[in-house]
Design a protein around this motif. Sequence first.
Motif, short mmCIF file in Angstrom:
data_model
loop_
_atom_site.label_atom_id
_atom_site.label_comp_id
_atom_site.label_asym_id
_atom_site.label_seq_id
_atom_site.Cartn_x
_atom_site.Cartn_y
_atom_site.Cartn_z
N THR A 1 1.00 -1.19 0.06
CA THR A 1 -0.05 -0.06 0.08
C THR A 1 0.91 1.27 -0.22
N HIS A 2 2.19 1.06 0.33
CA HIS A 2 3.25 2.28 0.38
C HIS A 2 2.38 3.26 1.63
N GLY A 3 1.57 2.57 2.68
CA GLY A 3 0.78 3.58 3.52
C GLY A 3 0.11 4.70 2.67
N GLY A 4 -0.52 4.47 1.63
CA GLY A 4 -1.26 5.22 0.70
C GLY A 4 -0.24 6.20 -0.02
N GLN A 5 1.04 6.27 0.34
CA GLN A 5 1.94 7.21 -0.51
C GLN A 5 1.80 8.52 -0.24
N VAL A 6 0.33 8.91 -0.32
CA VAL A 6 0.12 10.31 0.00
C VAL A 6 -0.87 10.32 1.25
N ILE B 1 0.79 -6.04 10.68
CA ILE B 1 1.69 -4.78 10.38
C ILE B 1 1.69 -4.47 9.02
N VAL B 2 1.07 -3.56 8.68
CA VAL B 2 1.44 -2.83 7.23
C VAL B 2 2.69 -2.02 7.07
N SER B 3 3.54 -2.33 6.39
CA SER B 3 4.72 -1.42 6.19
C SER B 3 4.25 -0.20 5.36
N GLY B 4 4.86 0.93 5.44
CA GLY B 4 4.57 1.90 4.38
C GLY B 4 5.58 1.86 3.28
N GLY B 5 6.41 0.87 3.27
CA GLY B 5 7.54 0.53 2.33
C GLY B 5 8.64 1.68 2.24
N LEU B 6 9.33 1.35 1.05
CA LEU B 6 10.44 2.30 0.98
C LEU B 6 10.61 2.85 -0.57
#
Length: 316
Positions: free
Chosen positions: A248-253, A283-288
């Motif tokens: 999900t990238h945490g939504g990215q925005v 746990i959902v990571s926001g990614g890199l």
Amino acid sequence: MISRRDLLKMTGVVGVGSTALSGYAVAEAFDEHVTSYAFTPPNWTPGLKLRLAVLADLHVCDPWMSLDRLERIVEQTNSLHADAVLLLGDFVVGLRLGAYSGTIDNDAWARVLAKLKAPYGVHAILGNHDWWQSAEVQRLRQGPPPAAQALTAVGIPVYQNTAVRFEKDGRAFWIAGLGDQWAFRPTGDDRDEIVPARLANLPYTGVDDLPATMAAIKDDAPVILMVHEPDIFPEISKRVSLTLAGHTHGGQVRIFGYAPVVPSIYGPRYAYGHIVEDGRHLIVSGGLGCSSLPVRFGSPPEIVIADLGGSDGGEV
């Protein structure tokens, strides 16, 4: 660190919002930090203390996730002294982002990731972009994709609906990995990404098999389950102590903590963070890295550390 010249160039490429806002959004995409969680999950063996480092959604490419930047992330991860490192997929860049970037050879980024060190190993699953990278894989509707071959070649195991048992200080635990849920795009679709609002109406085909994954677990030791897309979480039983996801990238925005666009059929329900439903932990990571435009706003790139069994204090 990225140079001021490159930052200005990237800001011009993004071209969204005001110059100051777009510049901040690009800069934030390069500002990695560590997000830590500490708690004792359910079905956990007393006395078992486990530190997991989680890297998700690297989307390796030039200049956004260069080999130099990846080297720094690997060094930072190693400095955290995790018992095991879990890689949650999407190692490669999407084709849409490719319009703004250069691709990096799979073997090159895999050699960098091979420098990750942990006493209980480095473990990987694939994400949708890893499957979508190869037109031949999409045409044949079968793998392995190039990313899997690159990881295996440097000694990093790629899990697909399987599990492996480990012991630390005489206490057992399992690391399991689910196959990707969006492995194959709809037949005839040659786009790299679909507008997230339409996801529920598109017939993605996965290689995920949750029953087979759980059948690989042969005793009652705690289970850590790696998945790429968090959408599978409602189907995961309480037998699993902790599910870890990316995608999900945490939504990215994120605007005041809210992500208006999340690539999930559940919208923001599983967008980010430590989520507990019916006693089950995710746990959902926001990614890199980034997909689509190379910007992040309110959702900086992160390395996740999960300290399990040493505290009941929740997120720290």
